[in-house]
Design a protein around this motif. Structure first.
Motif, PDB file in Angstrom:
ATOM      1  N   THR A  17       0.808  -1.216   0.000  1.00  0.00           N
ATOM      2  CA  THR A  17       0.000   0.000   0.000  1.00  0.00           C
ATOM      3  C   THR A  17       0.838   1.262   0.000  1.00  0.00           C
ATOM      4  O   THR A  17       0.449   2.248  -0.588  1.00  0.00           O
ATOM      5  CB  THR A  17      -0.941   0.044   1.217  1.00  0.00           C
ATOM      6  N   ALA A 146     -10.770   6.962   1.555  1.00  0.00           N
ATOM      7  CA  ALA A 146      -9.466   6.786   0.908  1.00  0.00           C
ATOM      8  C   ALA A 146      -8.772   5.528   1.413  1.00  0.00           C
ATOM      9  O   ALA A 146      -8.149   4.808   0.629  1.00  0.00           O
ATOM     10  CB  ALA A 146      -8.591   8.014   1.157  1.00  0.00           C
ATOM     11  N   TRP A 147      -8.881   5.244   2.700  1.00  0.00           N
ATOM     12  CA  TRP A 147      -8.200   4.081   3.253  1.00  0.00           C
ATOM     13  C   TRP A 147      -8.798   2.777   2.737  1.00  0.00           C
ATOM     14  O   TRP A 147      -8.090   1.866   2.338  1.00  0.00           O
ATOM     15  CB  TRP A 147      -8.239   4.109   4.782  1.00  0.00           C
ATOM     16  N   ARG A 150      -8.189   2.131  -1.167  1.00  0.00           N
ATOM     17  CA  ARG A 150      -6.823   2.204  -1.670  1.00  0.00           C
ATOM     18  C   ARG A 150      -6.485   0.942  -2.468  1.00  0.00           C
ATOM     19  O   ARG A 150      -7.096  -0.108  -2.267  1.00  0.00           O
ATOM     20  CB  ARG A 150      -5.845   2.357  -0.493  1.00  0.00           C
ATOM     21  N   ARG A 152      -4.575  -2.382  -3.309  1.00  0.00           N
ATOM     22  CA  ARG A 152      -3.891  -3.377  -2.465  1.00  0.00           C
ATOM     23  C   ARG A 152      -2.919  -4.152  -3.274  1.00  0.00           C
ATOM     24  O   ARG A 152      -3.027  -4.600  -4.278  1.00  0.00           O
ATOM     25  CB  ARG A 152      -4.908  -4.313  -1.814  1.00  0.00           C
TER      26      ARG A 152
END
Length: 152
Positions: A17, A146-147, A150, A152
């Motif tokens: 990430t 956003a987290w 994201r 991967r």
């Protein structure tokens, strides 16, 4: 990124990430663990209480099993959601928002009715309402989006 290793965000090199979990997500994760721990603790205590009541009064064991199952199931769900924050996608975020919303509704209902229904969520309606509100508020932020979306 952390300064210890290049391209490292989780303590080991080459993490895909390249970003740390935002502080708001860590806070929501901690709250999920706390809520899950409280639910599991209350579930065990209620199991012991109901076992004693059923043994003394000859009451219905099915009611006791249902309440304890719900408590232990919700506690396990909360802890599982907390552990999936590091690797989970949008489904974990949505499930956490639904879980927090149901917690808020159950605790508001418990406050309005004045009964012990809020016991299902963290052992008390006020504590459950606060935890559910914080978790929901943290899940609807832009950092949460956003987290959880994201690459991967």
């Amino acid at each position: 990124m952390r300064s210890g290793a290049p391209n490292s965000s989780c303590g080991y090199p080459g993490h895909p990430t390249g970003m740390d979990m935002p502080a708001l997500m860590r806070g929501a994760r901690v709250l999920l663990f706390v809520v899950g721990g409280l639910q599991l603790t209350v579930g065990v205590l209620v199991a012991g209480l109901f076992a004693g009541l059923v043994a003394n009064a000859g009451g219905s064991i099915a009611d006791a099993v249902a309440v304890v199952s719900v408590l232990l199931g919700l506690g396990a769900l909360s802890i599982i959601l907390g552990t999936k924050f590091a690797t989970g996608g949008g489904g974990v975020r949505v499930t956490t928002m639904v879980y927090a919303s149901l917690m808020i509704v159950a605790c508001l209902g418990s406050l309005g009715l004045g009964d012990g229904f809020g016991l299902i969520f963290t052992g008390g309606p006020v504590i459950g309402l606060a935890c559910g509100g914080f978790i929901l508020a943290l899940m609807v932020t832009a950092q949460a989006g956003a987290w959880f979306h994201r690459p991967r």
